[in-house]
Design an enzyme around this catalytic site. Structure first.
Site, PDB file in Angstrom:
ATOM      1  N   ARG A  87       0.855  -1.182   0.000  1.00  0.00           N
ATOM      2  CA  ARG A  87       0.000   0.000   0.000  1.00  0.00           C
ATOM      3  C   ARG A  87       0.895   1.237   0.000  1.00  0.00           C
ATOM      4  NH1 ARG A  87      -2.771   2.980   4.844  1.00  0.00           N
ATOM      5  NH2 ARG A  87      -3.713   4.641   3.609  1.00  0.00           N
ATOM      6  N   HIS A 131      -2.676  10.985   0.885  1.00  0.00           N
ATOM      7  CA  HIS A 131      -2.117  10.761   2.219  1.00  0.00           C
ATOM      8  C   HIS A 131      -1.461  12.074   2.647  1.00  0.00           C
ATOM      9  CE1 HIS A 131      -0.658   7.375   5.079  1.00  0.00           C
ATOM     10  NE2 HIS A 131      -0.372   8.517   5.659  1.00  0.00           N
ATOM     11  N   GLU A 176      -7.087   8.509   6.600  1.00  0.00           N
ATOM     12  CA  GLU A 176      -7.332   9.111   7.913  1.00  0.00           C
ATOM     13  C   GLU A 176      -7.761  10.567   7.852  1.00  0.00           C
ATOM     14  OE1 GLU A 176      -4.045   8.608  10.545  1.00  0.00           O
ATOM     15  OE2 GLU A 176      -4.117   6.432  10.466  1.00  0.00           O
ATOM     16  N   ASN A 304      -7.260   1.772  10.264  1.00  0.00           N
ATOM     17  CA  ASN A 304      -5.909   1.961  10.794  1.00  0.00           C
ATOM     18  C   ASN A 304      -6.044   1.968  12.304  1.00  0.00           C
ATOM     19  OD1 ASN A 304      -5.269   2.378   8.127  1.00  0.00           O
ATOM     20  ND2 ASN A 304      -4.568   4.487   8.376  1.00  0.00           N
ATOM     21  N   TYR A 306      -3.955   2.031  15.947  1.00  0.00           N
ATOM     22  CA  TYR A 306      -2.700   2.176  16.677  1.00  0.00           C
ATOM     23  C   TYR A 306      -2.879   2.057  18.184  1.00  0.00           C
ATOM     24  CZ  TYR A 306      -0.313   3.472  12.393  1.00  0.00           C
ATOM     25  OH  TYR A 306       0.217   3.440  11.127  1.00  0.00           O
ATOM     26  N   GLU A 377      -3.387  -0.187   8.260  1.00  0.00           N
ATOM     27  CA  GLU A 377      -2.160   0.210   8.965  1.00  0.00           C
ATOM     28  C   GLU A 377      -2.177  -0.310  10.387  1.00  0.00           C
ATOM     29  OE1 GLU A 377      -1.091   4.389   9.126  1.00  0.00           O
ATOM     30  OE2 GLU A 377      -1.678   4.640   7.028  1.00  0.00           O
TER      31      GLU A 377
HETATM   32  C1  BGC Z   1      -0.509   7.675   9.443  1.00  0.00           C
HETATM   33  C2  BGC Z   1       0.928   7.459   9.041  1.00  0.00           C
HETATM   34  C3  BGC Z   1       1.829   7.648  10.255  1.00  0.00           C
HETATM   35  C4  BGC Z   1       1.442   6.622  11.290  1.00  0.00           C
HETATM   36  C5  BGC Z   1       2.303   6.658  12.552  1.00  0.00           C
HETATM   37  C6  BGC Z   1      -0.861   6.978  10.741  1.00  0.00           C
HETATM   38  O1  BGC Z   1      -1.819   7.696  11.407  1.00  0.00           O
HETATM   39  O2  BGC Z   1      -1.371   7.277   8.416  1.00  0.00           O
HETATM   40  O3  BGC Z   1       1.238   8.351   8.014  1.00  0.00           O
HETATM   41  O4  BGC Z   1       3.169   7.560   9.946  1.00  0.00           O
HETATM   42  O5  BGC Z   1       0.127   6.888  11.682  1.00  0.00           O
HETATM   43  O6  BGC Z   1       2.157   7.876  13.212  1.00  0.00           O
END
Ligand code: BGC
Length: 477
Positions: A87, A131, A176, A304, A306, A377
């Site tokens: 991607r 992006h 995002e 995505n 995290y 992601e």
């Molecule tokens: C973004 C990336 C970023 C990653 C880590 C994501 O929210 O899409 O561009 O590098 O987070 O911060």
């Protein structure tokens, strides 16, 4: 854990159903460099990065990973890694320097070669149209606060669809929109650096509109690939069961997740509790028909993930990160620390089980309106040296990835989808250490270490772990 301890790799591989995509993800601005080469125009991020103090240690994106000149080497790395898919994003100002009007053929040619080489290497291209690198002239005209940007984005999408529509397997319209809205327009930590707080919301609406119009443009061009979007999702929990904490959790859930997902999947904006109305007033007025455009049927929905968010009512004790809107101290909520989770280099809580919860909650909320999901992601930064002489022993990253993928799979239910979530793939963020936006080069997320002085690439232990997973999976197939 080392690559030799592949017991867990075998177990994980056995749980991946046939056709499950394992990939890596990147973004043009974070890796390409060559910002003034071959006719590329400047983006809002080019300008923002030059502002004193905007980027940690004054890190410049001018060279980044020099991927523009080293794409062959990076494809070879992916081939060695054995991923099914890559991607990456197209740089809008490389293709259309002014964001409207004339096309830069050399920009299109670069991506043309990239796509063909990926296909020749047996790697399926997933292309993100946007992006975060808005062409600077559009940024000067208001960026995503200006409704015209959505129309410009649709026109650019049509150009790209025309050229690559026969060869791209998956399209992501916008990456995002929530991050652009909050970091870029509410807090000022990212380009374009506005500090509008709750008045940022037109930027959300126009990105969503741009998304819907881009889907229409791709469909009108008859592209052969599947079409979706990537939204960041952060499960939000109240710090306590107090009514005031729960109200703030509801507010953040709307701000971070539901404004985007509800509009796209249900064709409506969420209705906030009346106590929260003043915060959401700038989301309107929405023009007739906008929500129908935003809610175009999608072939997949990209998540995505995290970290989760815990929120408490009341002003926080926390200092506001440098460069972000100082008025944040006045909002009546603050983020509370998760004591129970370890944290990554960014200080983000590592909560893999919350990925499964998030997917299951989405299934409940959106039901039949939820398309198949890709995690587009997931990954983590950890403190790692600038210069290395062999693979970084990034055990913490291996653990992070194994646990997140493992928990995501628990949300899929027996047989991969049955009563559960139809999860089709997981893309690791990211292949190469790169320009991590406002954090510059201070946060390394890569499976491959990059020495930013020599630009040498050195695979980390996590690279070999993912390679072992790919191999074990093929073995099981
Ligand atoms: C973004 C990336 C970023 C990653 C880590 C994501 O929210 O899409 O561009 O590098 O987070 O911060």
């Amino acid at each position: 854990m080392t690559v030799q301890d592949t017991g867990s790799v075998e177990d994980l591989a056995a749980r991946l159903r046939p056709g499950f995509t394992l990939g890596v993800a990147s973004a043009a601005f974070q890796i390409e460099g060559s910002l003034t080469t071959d006719g590329r125009g400047p983006s809002g991020w080019d300008a923002f990065s030059e502002k004193p103090g905007a980027i940690v240690d004054g890190g410049s994106p001018a060279i980044a990973c020099d991927h523009y000149n080293r794409a062959d080497q990076d494809i070879a790395l992916m081939q060695e890694l054995g991923v099914d898919s890559y991607r990456f994003s197209l740089s809008w100002p490389r293709i259309q320097p002014d964001g409207q009007g004339s096309i830069n053929q050399r920009g299109l040619d670069f991506y043309d070669r990239l796509i063909d080489k990926l296909l020749a290497a047996g790697i399926s291209p997933m292309v993100t149209l946007y992006h975060w690198d808005t062409p600077l002239p559009l940024e000067h005209a208001g960026g995503w606060l200006n409704r015209q940007t959505a129309l410009r984005f649709a026109a650019y999408s049509a150009i790209v669809a025309e050229r690559f529509g026969d060869r791209v397997d998956s399209w992501v319209t916008v990456n995002e929109p929530v991050s652009v809205t909050l970091q870029g327009y509410a807090l000022g930590a990212h380009a374009p650096g506005h500090q509008l707080l709750f008045d940022c919301l037109p930027a959300a609406h126009h990105q969503l509109l741009g998304h819907g119009m881009a889907v229409q443009a791709l469909r009108a061009a008859g592209v052969s690939g599947q079409i979706g979007i990537s939204n960041m999702h952060s499960p939000v929990r109240p710090a306590t069961n107090k009514l005031s904490d729960r109200l703030m959790a509801e507010a953040l859930d709307l701000i971070l997740n539901r404004i985007y997902a509800d509009a796209i999947l249900l064709g409506q904006y969420p209705k906030p509790h009346f106590a929260l109305w003043p915060w959401f007033r700038s989301l309107g007025p929405v023009q007739d028909g906008d929500l129908a455009v935003i809610a175009q049927p999608l072939d997949f929905y990209g998540v995505n993930y995290y970290y989760p968010i815990k929120v408490a009512s009341g002003r926080g004790p926390a200092e506001i990160p440098t460069g972000t809107a100082e008025e944040m101290v006045n909002v009546p909520f603050h983020l509370a620390a998760y004591q129970e989770y370890p944290v990554t280099g960014f200080g983000w809580p590592e909560a893999p089980e919350q990925l499964a919860t998030l997917l299951q909650e989405m299934k409940v909320r959106y039901g039949a309106s939820l398309p198949p999901i890709y995690i587009t992601e997931g990954g983590a930064s950890f403190p790692e040296p600038d210069h290395v002489s062999g693979p970084v022993q990034d055990t913490d990253r291996i653990t992070y990835l194994a646990e997140h993928l493992g928990h995501a799979l628990t949300a899929t239910g027996p047989g991969g989808q049955a009563e559960g979530v139809d999860l089709r793939g997981y893309y690791v963020w990211t292949l190469l250490d790169n320009f991590e936006w406002a954090a510059g080069y201070s946060q390394r997320f890569g499976l491959v270490h990059v020495d930013f002085e020599t630009l040498e690439r050195t695979p980390k232990e996590s690279f070999y772990w993912l390679r072992a997973l790919e191999r074990a999976r093929r073995h099981h197939a």
